[in-house]
Scaffold this motif. Structure first.
Motif, mmCIF file in Angstrom:
data_model
loop_
_atom_site.group_PDB
_atom_site.id
_atom_site.type_symbol
_atom_site.label_atom_id
_atom_site.label_comp_id
_atom_site.label_asym_id
_atom_site.label_seq_id
_atom_site.Cartn_x
_atom_site.Cartn_y
_atom_site.Cartn_z
ATOM 1 N N GLU A 188 -12.994 58.595 -23.263
ATOM 2 C CA GLU A 188 -11.666 57.754 -23.289
ATOM 3 C C GLU A 188 -10.637 58.263 -22.450
ATOM 4 O OE1 GLU A 188 -9.303 54.580 -23.709
ATOM 5 O OE2 GLU A 188 -11.474 54.711 -23.888
ATOM 6 N N THR A 189 -10.250 59.449 -22.612
ATOM 7 C CA THR A 189 -9.282 59.949 -21.980
ATOM 8 C C THR A 189 -9.371 60.040 -20.569
ATOM 9 O OG1 THR A 189 -8.440 61.313 -23.969
ATOM 10 C CG2 THR A 189 -7.653 61.973 -21.981
ATOM 11 N N ILE A 190 -10.584 60.438 -20.046
ATOM 12 C CA ILE A 190 -10.845 60.224 -18.832
ATOM 13 C C ILE A 190 -10.817 59.093 -18.042
ATOM 14 C CG2 ILE A 190 -12.726 61.013 -16.988
ATOM 15 C CD1 ILE A 190 -13.373 63.498 -18.856
ATOM 16 N N TYR A 191 -11.589 58.114 -18.943
ATOM 17 C CA TYR A 191 -11.585 56.881 -18.337
ATOM 18 C C TYR A 191 -10.152 55.914 -18.254
ATOM 19 C CZ TYR A 191 -13.244 51.904 -18.273
ATOM 20 O OH TYR A 191 -13.384 50.657 -17.853
ATOM 21 N N GLY A 192 -9.429 56.183 -19.293
ATOM 22 C CA GLY A 192 -8.205 55.758 -19.277
ATOM 23 C C GLY A 192 -7.406 56.266 -18.232
ATOM 24 N N GLY A 193 -7.249 57.597 -17.940
ATOM 25 C CA GLY A 193 -6.538 57.963 -16.909
ATOM 26 C C GLY A 193 -7.025 57.572 -15.474
ATOM 27 N N ILE A 194 -8.298 57.376 -15.319
ATOM 28 C CA ILE A 194 -8.753 56.623 -13.924
ATOM 29 C C ILE A 194 -8.413 55.316 -13.843
ATOM 30 C CG2 ILE A 194 -10.885 56.255 -12.897
ATOM 31 C CD1 ILE A 194 -11.915 58.742 -13.885
ATOM 32 N N THR A 195 -8.661 54.513 -14.730
ATOM 33 C CA THR A 195 -7.904 52.908 -14.742
ATOM 34 C C THR A 195 -6.555 52.969 -14.680
ATOM 35 O OG1 THR A 195 -8.066 52.818 -17.174
ATOM 36 C CG2 THR A 195 -10.144 52.152 -16.139
ATOM 37 N N ASP A 196 -5.730 53.881 -15.365
ATOM 38 C CA ASP A 196 -4.512 53.868 -15.026
ATOM 39 C C ASP A 196 -3.989 53.880 -13.742
ATOM 40 O OD1 ASP A 196 -3.909 52.986 -17.573
ATOM 41 O OD2 ASP A 196 -3.111 54.789 -18.424
ATOM 42 N N SER A 197 -4.559 54.996 -12.952
ATOM 43 C CA SER A 197 -4.279 55.236 -11.874
ATOM 44 C C SER A 197 -4.750 54.224 -10.641
ATOM 45 C CB SER A 197 -4.739 56.771 -11.254
ATOM 46 O OG SER A 197 -6.198 56.458 -11.092
ATOM 47 N N ILE A 198 -5.694 53.454 -10.974
ATOM 48 C CA ILE A 198 -6.356 52.393 -10.094
ATOM 49 C C ILE A 198 -5.191 51.265 -10.458
ATOM 50 C CG2 ILE A 198 -8.208 50.737 -10.128
ATOM 51 C CD1 ILE A 198 -10.220 53.074 -10.562
ATOM 52 N N TRP A 199 -4.955 50.991 -11.379
ATOM 53 C CA TRP A 199 -3.896 49.926 -11.657
ATOM 54 C C TRP A 199 -2.600 50.328 -11.045
ATOM 55 C CZ3 TRP A 199 -4.195 45.179 -13.582
ATOM 56 C CH2 TRP A 199 -2.894 44.702 -13.858
ATOM 57 N N THR A 200 -2.238 51.421 -11.177
ATOM 58 C CA THR A 200 -0.785 51.926 -10.372
ATOM 59 C C THR A 200 -0.882 51.667 -8.888
ATOM 60 O OG1 THR A 200 -0.384 53.257 -12.575
ATOM 61 C CG2 THR A 200 1.093 53.345 -10.340
ATOM 62 N N ALA A 201 -2.034 51.889 -8.341
ATOM 63 C CA ALA A 201 -2.177 51.958 -7.048
ATOM 64 C C ALA A 201 -2.470 50.377 -6.506
ATOM 65 C CB ALA A 201 -3.411 52.704 -6.376
ATOM 66 N N ALA A 202 -2.948 49.890 -7.348
ATOM 67 C CA ALA A 202 -2.990 48.106 -6.946
ATOM 68 C C ALA A 202 -1.752 47.532 -6.970
ATOM 69 C CB ALA A 202 -4.365 47.659 -7.598
ATOM 70 N N ASN A 203 -0.990 47.875 -7.712
ATOM 71 C CA ASN A 203 0.340 47.349 -8.156
ATOM 72 C C ASN A 203 1.405 48.148 -7.822
ATOM 73 O OD1 ASN A 203 -0.849 44.752 -9.432
ATOM 74 N ND2 ASN A 203 -1.510 46.326 -10.961
ATOM 75 N N ASN A 204 1.464 48.859 -6.767
ATOM 76 C CA ASN A 204 2.465 49.647 -6.252
ATOM 77 C C ASN A 204 3.633 48.637 -5.925
ATOM 78 O OD1 ASN A 204 3.990 52.031 -5.837
ATOM 79 N ND2 ASN A 204 2.866 52.328 -3.829
ATOM 80 N N GLY A 205 4.808 48.942 -6.519
ATOM 81 C CA GLY A 205 6.006 48.271 -6.121
ATOM 82 C C GLY A 205 6.215 47.029 -6.958
ATOM 83 N N LYS A 206 5.253 46.670 -7.669
ATOM 84 C CA LYS A 206 5.026 45.269 -8.737
ATOM 85 C C LYS A 206 5.430 45.761 -10.046
ATOM 86 C CE LYS A 206 1.741 43.336 -5.653
ATOM 87 N NZ LYS A 206 0.429 42.767 -5.729
ATOM 88 N N THR A 207 5.507 46.930 -10.277
ATOM 89 C CA THR A 207 5.917 47.209 -11.851
ATOM 90 C C THR A 207 7.382 47.898 -11.927
ATOM 91 O OG1 THR A 207 5.075 49.551 -11.409
ATOM 92 C CG2 THR A 207 3.201 47.846 -12.143
ATOM 93 N N PHE A 208 7.563 47.985 -13.193
ATOM 94 C CA PHE A 208 9.098 48.268 -13.437
ATOM 95 C C PHE A 208 9.205 49.767 -12.956
ATOM 96 C CE2 PHE A 208 12.300 50.346 -16.176
ATOM 97 C CZ PHE A 208 13.265 49.311 -15.894
ATOM 98 N N GLU A 209 8.161 50.677 -12.955
ATOM 99 C CA GLU A 209 8.444 52.136 -12.705
ATOM 100 C C GLU A 209 8.565 52.324 -11.201
ATOM 101 O OE1 GLU A 209 5.946 51.001 -14.702
ATOM 102 O OE2 GLU A 209 6.897 51.899 -16.546
ATOM 103 N N THR A 210 7.658 51.534 -10.570
ATOM 104 C CA THR A 210 7.423 51.575 -9.028
ATOM 105 C C THR A 210 8.304 50.600 -8.142
ATOM 106 O OG1 THR A 210 5.679 50.004 -8.876
ATOM 107 C CG2 THR A 210 5.360 52.563 -9.393
ATOM 108 N N ALA A 211 9.212 49.701 -8.663
ATOM 109 C CA ALA A 211 10.142 48.620 -8.032
ATOM 110 C C ALA A 211 11.294 49.397 -7.466
ATOM 111 C CB ALA A 211 10.619 47.780 -9.050
ATOM 112 N N ASP A 212 11.569 49.027 -6.218
ATOM 113 C CA ASP A 212 12.631 49.531 -5.561
ATOM 114 C C ASP A 212 14.077 48.802 -5.913
ATOM 115 O OD1 ASP A 212 14.441 50.714 -3.761
ATOM 116 O OD2 ASP A 212 13.666 49.945 -1.824
ATOM 117 N N TRP A 213 14.866 49.254 -6.947
ATOM 118 C CA TRP A 213 16.024 48.558 -7.479
ATOM 119 C C TRP A 213 16.950 48.355 -6.530
ATOM 120 C CZ3 TRP A 213 14.481 45.750 -11.270
ATOM 121 C CH2 TRP A 213 13.409 46.038 -12.031
ATOM 122 N N SER A 214 16.964 49.101 -5.430
ATOM 123 C CA SER A 214 18.226 49.157 -4.403
ATOM 124 C C SER A 214 18.076 47.625 -3.920
ATOM 125 C CB SER A 214 18.219 50.015 -3.560
ATOM 126 O OG SER A 214 17.085 50.300 -2.676
#
Length: 116
Positions: free
Chosen positions: A71-97
């Motif tokens: 579950e830990t391995i699967y969760g890490g893989i799916t989180d990295s895929i989700w972050t890569a697919a939504n880069n710039g669209k999430t709170f953590e990756t948005a360019d606030w400037s």
């Protein structure tokens, strides 16, 4: 008692004969016979069974640790895929400037003048 001994002796003889026949047939067609003499496991699956699944507490521990690890391995893989697919669209990756407005700068300037 004598009849019982004869039955047991006859059964033992027939089992030896059947066993000898089956081992001769197995050798003639090239099959390996398994040894149940307690010499130890002969392949990887038997080794895994003897190490992990022979005792119930060990088996349950193996299942729980395996489930948590996978579950830990699967969760890490799916989180990295989700972050890569939504880069710039999430709170953590948005360019606030991009979202600063001139009105925000004026409000800060007014606050600075009030403090002086």
């Amino acid at each position: 008692l004598c009849v019982m001994q004869r039955l047991v002796t006859a059964a033992a003889r027939s089992s030896r004969v059947v066993g000898a026949r089956s081992s001769a047939v197995a050798r003639s067609i090239g099959m390996q016979q398994r040894s149940y003499s307690g010499r130890g496991p002969s392949n990887a699956l038997e080794t895994a069974y003897h190490v992990l699944a022979k005792r119930n507490p060990t088996y349950i521990t193996f299942i729980l640790v395996g489930a948590i690890t996978l579950e830990t391995i699967y969760g890490g893989i799916t989180d990295s895929i989700w972050t890569a697919a939504n880069n710039g669209k999430t709170f953590e990756t948005a360019d606030w400037s991009k979202f600063s407005s001139p009105l925000d700068d004026e409000d800060e300037d007014e606050d600075d003048e009030d403090d002086e």
